[in-house]
Design an enzyme around this catalytic site. Structure first.
Site, PDB file in Angstrom:
ATOM      1  N   GLN A   1       0.848  -1.198   0.000  1.00 13.11           N
ATOM      2  CA  GLN A   1       0.000   0.000   0.000  1.00 13.11           C
ATOM      3  C   GLN A   1       0.886   1.251   0.000  1.00 13.11           C
ATOM      4  O   GLN A   1       1.846   1.330   0.786  1.00 13.11           O
ATOM      5  CB  GLN A   1      -0.902   0.017   1.237  1.00 13.11           C
TER       6      GLN A   1
ATOM      7  N   TYR B   1      -6.400  10.392   4.227  1.00 16.32           N
ATOM      8  CA  TYR B   1      -5.045  10.772   3.811  1.00 16.32           C
ATOM      9  C   TYR B   1      -5.159  11.561   2.503  1.00 16.32           C
ATOM     10  O   TYR B   1      -6.260  11.807   2.007  1.00 16.32           O
ATOM     11  CB  TYR B   1      -4.162   9.521   3.702  1.00 16.32           C
TER      12      TYR B   1
ATOM     13  N   ARG C   1      -7.875   1.841  -2.341  1.00 18.06           N
ATOM     14  CA  ARG C   1      -8.652   1.756  -1.104  1.00 18.06           C
ATOM     15  C   ARG C   1      -9.387   3.068  -0.904  1.00 18.06           C
ATOM     16  O   ARG C   1      -8.775   4.139  -0.983  1.00 18.06           O
ATOM     17  CB  ARG C   1      -7.730   1.483   0.092  1.00 18.06           C
TER      18      ARG C   1
ATOM     19  N   CYS D   1      -0.697  -7.144  20.684  1.00 17.18           N
ATOM     20  CA  CYS D   1      -2.088  -7.610  20.697  1.00 17.18           C
ATOM     21  C   CYS D   1      -2.454  -8.069  22.095  1.00 17.18           C
ATOM     22  O   CYS D   1      -1.664  -8.749  22.765  1.00 17.18           O
ATOM     23  CB  CYS D   1      -2.237  -8.764  19.718  1.00 17.18           C
TER      24      CYS D   1
ATOM     25  N   ALA E   1      -5.263 -15.068  32.731  1.00 17.08           N
ATOM     26  CA  ALA E   1      -3.809 -15.162  32.989  1.00 17.08           C
ATOM     27  C   ALA E   1      -3.424 -16.612  33.256  1.00 17.08           C
ATOM     28  O   ALA E   1      -2.473 -17.142  32.656  1.00 17.08           O
ATOM     29  CB  ALA E   1      -3.429 -14.274  34.176  1.00 17.08           C
TER      30      ALA E   1
ATOM     31  N   GLU F   1      -8.914 -23.977  40.333  1.00 17.36           N
ATOM     32  CA  GLU F   1      -9.901 -22.889  40.272  1.00 17.36           C
ATOM     33  C   GLU F   1     -10.947 -23.110  41.362  1.00 17.36           C
ATOM     34  O   GLU F   1     -11.516 -24.189  41.470  1.00 17.36           O
ATOM     35  CB  GLU F   1     -10.535 -22.860  38.879  1.00 17.36           C
TER      36      GLU F   1
ATOM     37  N   LYS G   1     -20.382  -7.879  23.864  1.00 17.01           N
ATOM     38  CA  LYS G   1     -19.105  -8.529  24.180  1.00 17.01           C
ATOM     39  C   LYS G   1     -19.013  -9.937  23.588  1.00 17.01           C
ATOM     40  O   LYS G   1     -18.447 -10.846  24.201  1.00 17.01           O
ATOM     41  CB  LYS G   1     -18.889  -8.548  25.697  1.00 17.01           C
TER      42      LYS G   1
HETATM   43  C1  LIG Z   1     -17.278  -6.314  34.432  1.00 18.92           C
HETATM   44  C2  LIG Z   1     -15.886  -6.394  33.926  1.00 18.92           C
HETATM   45  C3  LIG Z   1     -15.630  -6.135  32.584  1.00 18.92           C
HETATM   46  C4  LIG Z   1     -14.328  -6.209  32.107  1.00 18.92           C
HETATM   47  N1  LIG Z   1     -14.124  -5.992  30.777  1.00 18.92           N
HETATM   48  C5  LIG Z   1     -12.872  -6.039  30.275  1.00 18.92           C
HETATM   49  C6  LIG Z   1     -12.617  -5.813  28.900  1.00 18.92           C
HETATM   50  O1  LIG Z   1     -13.530  -5.591  28.099  1.00 18.92           O
HETATM   51  N2  LIG Z   1     -11.339  -5.837  28.473  1.00 18.92           N
HETATM   52  C7  LIG Z   1     -10.300  -6.073  29.308  1.00 18.92           C
HETATM   53  O2  LIG Z   1      -9.161  -6.071  28.869  1.00 18.92           O
HETATM   54  N3  LIG Z   1     -10.504  -6.312  30.619  1.00 18.92           N
HETATM   55  C8  LIG Z   1     -11.763  -6.306  31.125  1.00 18.92           C
HETATM   56  N4  LIG Z   1     -11.966  -6.537  32.459  1.00 18.92           N
HETATM   57  C9  LIG Z   1     -10.810  -6.861  33.293  1.00 18.92           C
HETATM   58  C10 LIG Z   1     -10.420  -8.331  33.082  1.00 18.92           C
HETATM   59  O3  LIG Z   1     -11.540  -9.151  33.244  1.00 18.92           O
HETATM   60  C11 LIG Z   1      -9.307  -8.724  34.045  1.00 18.92           C
HETATM   61  O4  LIG Z   1      -8.210  -7.857  33.864  1.00 18.92           O
HETATM   62  C12 LIG Z   1      -8.865 -10.167  33.801  1.00 18.92           C
HETATM   63  O5  LIG Z   1      -9.944 -11.056  33.951  1.00 18.92           O
HETATM   64  C13 LIG Z   1      -7.740 -10.547  34.776  1.00 18.92           C
HETATM   65  O6  LIG Z   1      -7.428 -11.885  34.564  1.00 18.92           O
HETATM   66  P1  LIG Z   1      -6.773 -12.782  35.723  1.00 18.92           P
HETATM   67  O7  LIG Z   1      -6.669 -14.144  35.166  1.00 18.92           O
HETATM   68  O8  LIG Z   1      -5.557 -12.122  36.214  1.00 18.92           O
HETATM   69  O9  LIG Z   1      -7.802 -12.750  36.916  1.00 18.92           O
HETATM   70  P2  LIG Z   1      -9.329 -13.192  37.066  1.00 18.92           P
HETATM   71  O10 LIG Z   1     -10.036 -13.054  35.789  1.00 18.92           O
HETATM   72  O11 LIG Z   1      -9.838 -12.455  38.230  1.00 18.92           O
HETATM   73  O12 LIG Z   1      -9.232 -14.733  37.415  1.00 18.92           O
HETATM   74  C14 LIG Z   1      -8.710 -15.171  38.644  1.00 18.92           C
HETATM   75  C15 LIG Z   1      -9.279 -16.538  38.969  1.00 18.92           C
HETATM   76  O13 LIG Z   1      -8.639 -17.034  40.135  1.00 18.92           O
HETATM   77  C16 LIG Z   1      -9.594 -17.726  40.918  1.00 18.92           C
HETATM   78  N5  LIG Z   1      -9.080 -17.803  42.299  1.00 18.92           N
HETATM   79  C17 LIG Z   1      -8.841 -16.790  43.161  1.00 18.92           C
HETATM   80  N6  LIG Z   1      -8.312 -17.273  44.308  1.00 18.92           N
HETATM   81  C18 LIG Z   1      -8.217 -18.608  44.166  1.00 18.92           C
HETATM   82  C19 LIG Z   1      -7.747 -19.658  45.001  1.00 18.92           C
HETATM   83  N7  LIG Z   1      -7.259 -19.432  46.193  1.00 18.92           N
HETATM   84  N8  LIG Z   1      -7.829 -20.918  44.528  1.00 18.92           N
HETATM   85  C20 LIG Z   1      -8.314 -21.194  43.301  1.00 18.92           C
HETATM   86  N9  LIG Z   1      -8.774 -20.233  42.486  1.00 18.92           N
HETATM   87  C21 LIG Z   1      -8.712 -18.959  42.898  1.00 18.92           C
HETATM   88  C22 LIG Z   1     -10.837 -16.875  40.755  1.00 18.92           C
HETATM   89  O14 LIG Z   1     -12.014 -17.596  41.085  1.00 18.92           O
HETATM   90  C23 LIG Z   1     -10.762 -16.517  39.273  1.00 18.92           C
HETATM   91  O15 LIG Z   1     -11.427 -17.489  38.479  1.00 18.92           O
HETATM   92  C24 LIG Z   1     -13.263  -6.503  32.987  1.00 18.92           C
HETATM   93  C25 LIG Z   1     -13.518  -6.753  34.333  1.00 18.92           C
HETATM   94  C26 LIG Z   1     -14.816  -6.717  34.802  1.00 18.92           C
HETATM   95  C27 LIG Z   1     -15.077  -7.000  36.243  1.00 18.92           C
HETATM   96  C1  LIG Z   2      -2.891  -1.130  14.070  1.00 16.25           C
HETATM   97  C2  LIG Z   2      -3.631  -0.733  12.835  1.00 16.25           C
HETATM   98  C3  LIG Z   2      -2.956  -0.094  11.800  1.00 16.25           C
HETATM   99  C4  LIG Z   2      -3.627   0.236  10.621  1.00 16.25           C
HETATM  100  N1  LIG Z   2      -2.922   0.753   9.572  1.00 16.25           N
HETATM  101  C5  LIG Z   2      -3.524   0.907   8.368  1.00 16.25           C
HETATM  102  C6  LIG Z   2      -2.767   1.193   7.199  1.00 16.25           C
HETATM  103  O1  LIG Z   2      -1.536   1.218   7.211  1.00 16.25           O
HETATM  104  N2  LIG Z   2      -3.452   1.399   6.039  1.00 16.25           N
HETATM  105  C7  LIG Z   2      -4.808   1.294   5.960  1.00 16.25           C
HETATM  106  O2  LIG Z   2      -5.376   1.488   4.900  1.00 16.25           O
HETATM  107  N3  LIG Z   2      -5.533   0.956   7.047  1.00 16.25           N
HETATM  108  C8  LIG Z   2      -4.927   0.721   8.231  1.00 16.25           C
HETATM  109  N4  LIG Z   2      -5.659   0.267   9.300  1.00 16.25           N
HETATM  110  C9  LIG Z   2      -7.070  -0.097   9.113  1.00 16.25           C
HETATM  111  C10 LIG Z   2      -7.164  -1.596   8.738  1.00 16.25           C
HETATM  112  O3  LIG Z   2      -6.608  -1.825   7.467  1.00 16.25           O
HETATM  113  C11 LIG Z   2      -8.615  -2.111   8.725  1.00 16.25           C
HETATM  114  O4  LIG Z   2      -9.320  -1.389   7.779  1.00 16.25           O
HETATM  115  C12 LIG Z   2      -9.284  -1.978  10.092  1.00 16.25           C
HETATM  116  O5  LIG Z   2      -8.468  -2.499  11.104  1.00 16.25           O
HETATM  117  C13 LIG Z   2     -10.638  -2.683  10.115  1.00 16.25           C
HETATM  118  O6  LIG Z   2     -10.498  -4.048   9.845  1.00 16.25           O
HETATM  119  P1  LIG Z   2     -10.620  -5.159  11.028  1.00 16.25           P
HETATM  120  O7  LIG Z   2     -11.899  -4.897  11.745  1.00 16.25           O
HETATM  121  O8  LIG Z   2     -10.609  -6.458  10.305  1.00 16.25           O
HETATM  122  O9  LIG Z   2      -9.449  -4.957  11.914  1.00 16.25           O
HETATM  123  C14 LIG Z   2      -5.009  -0.039  10.488  1.00 16.25           C
HETATM  124  C15 LIG Z   2      -5.680  -0.666  11.550  1.00 16.25           C
HETATM  125  C16 LIG Z   2      -5.001  -1.039  12.696  1.00 16.25           C
HETATM  126  C17 LIG Z   2      -5.735  -1.767  13.776  1.00 16.25           C
HETATM  127  S1  SF4 Z   3      -8.249  -5.329  18.857  1.00 19.94           S
HETATM  128 FE1  SF4 Z   3      -7.356  -6.194  20.723  1.00 19.94          FE
HETATM  129  S2  SF4 Z   3      -7.429  -8.387  20.385  1.00 19.94           S
HETATM  130 FE2  SF4 Z   3      -7.772  -7.442  18.395  1.00 19.94          FE
HETATM  131  S3  SF4 Z   3      -5.791  -7.324  17.435  1.00 19.94           S
HETATM  132 FE3  SF4 Z   3      -6.065  -5.408  18.498  1.00 19.94          FE
HETATM  133  S4  SF4 Z   3      -5.195  -5.754  20.513  1.00 19.94           S
HETATM  134 FE4  SF4 Z   3      -5.464  -7.759  19.571  1.00 19.94          FE
END
Ligand SMILES: Cc1cc2nc3c(=O)[nH]c(=O)nc-3n(C[C@H](O)[C@H](O)[C@H](O)COP(=O)(O)OP(=O)(O)OC[C@H]3O[C@@H](n4cnc5c(N)ncnc54)[C@H](O)[C@@H]3O)c2cc1C
Ligand SMILES: Cc1cc2nc3c(=O)[nH]c(=O)nc-3n(C[C@H](O)[C@H](O)[C@H](O)COP(=O)(O)O)c2cc1C
Ligand code: SF4
Length: 638
Positions: A103, A172, A217, A357, A388, A407, A425
């Protein structure tokens, strides 16, 4: 639905693509300074070619050393000395049976003087998204720019690329000429806003020959008042076809409306399909659709409904480079779904960092992160089956360690089980299923309903331990916070608590916003209260704009700059600046006021096991990105 169309070979001009999946161009920032191809860049693209995609459109390159550069870390096609590196890149893609297109782009006003040390230029004098003023291009600058496009295309061809794509989307330079929003020129380039692109196409064609693939594009519409509309882009697409363009790739938006092309999870999948469908109805050349088309069934349906001829996927292939091969071999349950969170990709590159990512820790360091099996497997216990713990388990098992995942709940998933509940979600639900499937397929020993204690761990006698116990909801000591009509976001999302008709959600970070949007979708009257001056400040910009739009569409009322002070039956008392008070009617109050790490085992484990890993929210409440990365690294470190 059976996936067949998507996997069919496709003839694109003189090229035979092995399937109809195209990798969309995406800035990775993995090249060396001055836009030189680096080994990391080659590994990144080779990995995606190896994963089976039919065509890769390599990220946008700048075309001259004057004002064309749109971003730091951008790849270059501005000098013959760059041809060798570009050649290695094209070859690394083609060796895996994937075709490669480069591109080429000029930033126009969508750049900053910081990148090239020169004032940005544009069809008309206008500020860029950074607020810097671009100056109007002279006629000789227009001519030189057309020539630079042609020269960049020539270099792509010599380097061995199968084609070039003119970047006429996303606001652009080429898009700026086409759009009435940015082109106010009184001269011929203003009277005919398509002229610049058509002249560029003609010059490029004269340089690369009639048999070479040249695509375009475009933004089917710009989602901004005064920007191009589908009606106009359909007419322009016809003109491009008449002048010999080989395909049209239909995206949308300009930088300022980037939430419409790097589409966050809060907007529906296939958000732009109406645009590719519209363009396809106007032309007879191949049309590529893009934009949240990562679901193979949706992609298949779009082809069947003739909304496009080819399907471009961007982030889906960052998250899982092997997606095409997994579809091909019927292993769709193994696809690591992109969350459309933008946390690792779009947000990081906007902050001048390399692409990464949230769900794939290998991105941008494919070689460094390659998994190697161990010679002497160990027994590793992981406490906590959230993202995690599951990622650590996956990696350890792939490396042939014996893994026990403990767990305390009756299901794996941790907080994702609740985070994934709202209607918007779907990707999170799918990612959770992916993680559970991998843990199962890899033979990880999973102990559910089992709270890990020090005594239990001593019994298991592991060689290594990873603590991934996550976090729990914080409940601040506000008067009334323990009353029966008050619940946490997790209580609500888990179904433990049923909210009344009028709900006050306290906490306007992403969690509170999502809970509010979810409740509104259930028909509740929702008020969202945030102490700070704005909402969703913990989200990256595009996701933030999208959730704000969703909250408005769902009729959520927001109150920013107000703090929850007291909860009584039927109402909540809020405090604002200057000791202002307000009562808000509410049958239920939902607390989305943050999380606290579960660290009870930290001290006893340190005393007993000495060296062990603490990963994810247990270290500090954060996001999936950190949970996955820490899981991935600890899994490689043992
Ligand atoms: C409502 C909500 C929405 C969210 N949305 C997003 C989002 O869109 N994007 C994003 O990036 N993050 C989101 N998060 C944050 C994300 O969910 C957390 O960052 C992520 O789940 C952390 O992962 P983890 O594995 O470290 O912990 P957790 O997901 O908390 O998992 C820990 C696990 O350990 C278990 N555990 C704890 N103690 C013990 C023990 N003693 N013995 C055995 N098991 C145990 C628990 O039961 C749990 O299952 C959201 C959080 C919430 C609450
Ligand atoms: C990190 C990142 C960089 C991008 N860079 C470009 C690019 O160099 N040229 C372009 O035309 N679009 C760029 N885009 C847009 C993507 O080409 C694409 O149109 C967009 O991510 C939507 O597609 P998707 O939902 O499949 O990710 C970029 C998107 C992302 C996430
Ligand atoms: S949107 Fe989130 S999961 Fe998707 S490629 Fe980007 S960082 Fe990764």
């Amino acid at each position: 639905m059976e996936i067949s169309e998507l996997l069919q070979p496709y003839r694109l001009k003189n090229l035979i693509l092995r399937n109809r999946i195209v990798m969309a161009p995406m800035l990775s920032r993995l090249c060396y300074p001055e836009g030189i191809v680096s080994p990391q860049l080659i590994d990144y693209y080779a990995e995606r070619a190896r994963g089976g995609v039919g065509l890769i459109i390599v990220e946008y390159c700048y075309i001259d050393e004057k004002e064309s550069k749109a971003n730091q870390g951008q790849l270059g096609a501005y000098d013959d000395q760059l041809i060798a590196g570009l050649g290695d890149l094209a070859e690394a893609i083609q060796e895996w049976g994937t075709k490669a297109v480069l591109q080429i782009c000029h930033g126009g006003r969508s750049t900053s003087a910081k990148f090239m040390g020169r004032q940005p230029i544009a069809p008309s004098a206008m500020p860029s998204y950074t607020g810097e003023m671009a100056r109007e291009m002279t006629l000789s600058e227009i001519e030189n720019t057309i020539e630079s496009f042609a020269e960049a295309a020539r270099r792509a061809k010599i380097a061995g690329f199968d084609g070039v794509e003119l970047h006429g989307a996303h606001g652009y330079l080429m898009a700026q000429f086409l759009s009435p929003y940015t082109n106010r020129r009184p001269d011929v380039y203003g009277r005919d806003r398509g002229l610049f692109a058509l002249q560029t196409l003609e010059r490029v064609r004269s340089r690369v020959g009639k048999d070479y693939l040249v695509g375009y594009r475009m933004s089917g519409e710009e989602f901004i008042e005064g920007g191009v509309t589908l009606q106009e882009t359909k007419a322009f697409a016809k003109r491009l076809e008449e002048r010999g363009i080989d395909y049209i790739h239909v995206s949308a938006g300009i930088i300022e409306t980037g939430q419409h092309f790097v589409i966050p999870m809060y907007f529906p999948k296939g958000h732009l399909l109406h645009l590719s469908e519209g363009i396809k109805s106007a032309v007879n050349i191949p049309v590529i659709a893009v934009g949240a088309l990562h679901d193979p069934l949706l992609a298949e349906q779009a082809l069947k409904k003739k909304q496009a001829d080819l399907i471009a996927m961007g982030r889906a292939l960052i998250a899982d480079p092997e997606l095409p091969n997994k579809i091909q071999s019927g292993r769709t349950e193994d696809i690591r779904t992109c969350l459309r969170c933008n946390e690792g990709c779009s947000s990081r590159v906007r902050q001048s960092k390399t692409q990464r990512c949230a769900v794939n820790a290998e991105v941008g360091r494919e070689r460094q992160m390659r998994l190697h099996p161990v010679l002497r497997p160990k027994h590793v216990c992981i406490i906590g089956g959230g993202p995690a713990g599951m990622e650590a388990a996956r990696v350890l098992a792939l490396r042939r360690h014996r893994v026990t995942l403990i767990e305390k709940e009756n299901e794996l998933g941790g907080l994702l089980r609740y985070a994934a509940v709202p209607d918007f979600k779907a990707e999170l639900r799918s990612f959770l299923e992916y993680q559970k499937t991998q843990v199962k397929k890899l033979g990880v020993e999973v102990l559910l309903n089992r709270r890990a204690t020090l005594d239990f761990l001593k019994e298991l006698k592991p060689d290594n331990v990873a603590l991934a116990a996550g976090s729990s909801m914080s409940v601040p000591e506000i008067p009334g916070s323990h009353k029966p009509f008050v619940a946490t976001a997790i209580d609500l999302l888990s179904g433990k608590y049923q909210a009344g008709d009028r709900v006050l959600v306290a906490g306007g970070a992403a969690m509170g916003c999502e809970v509010a949007a979810h409740l509104a979708s259930l028909g509740k009257k929702v008020t969202l209260v945030e102490m700070l001056g704005d909402l969703a400040l913990d989200l990256e910009m595009r996701s933030r704009l999208a959730i704000l739009q969703l909250l408005k569409e769902r009729g959520v009322e927001f109150l920013t700059g107000w703090k929850l002070a007291k909860i009584e039956e039927g109402y909540a008392l809020l405090l604002g600046g200057d000791f202002k008070e307000m009562q808000v009617k509410a049958d239920s109050v939902i607390l989305a006021l943050g999380l606290t790490s579960n660290q009870e085992l930290l001290k006893p484990l340190t005393e007993t096991f000495g060296n062990f890993f603490v990963i994810g929210d247990c270290l500090e409440p954060r996001k999936i990105y950190q949970a996955i990365h820490e899981g991935a690294f600890s899994g490689r470190a043992i």
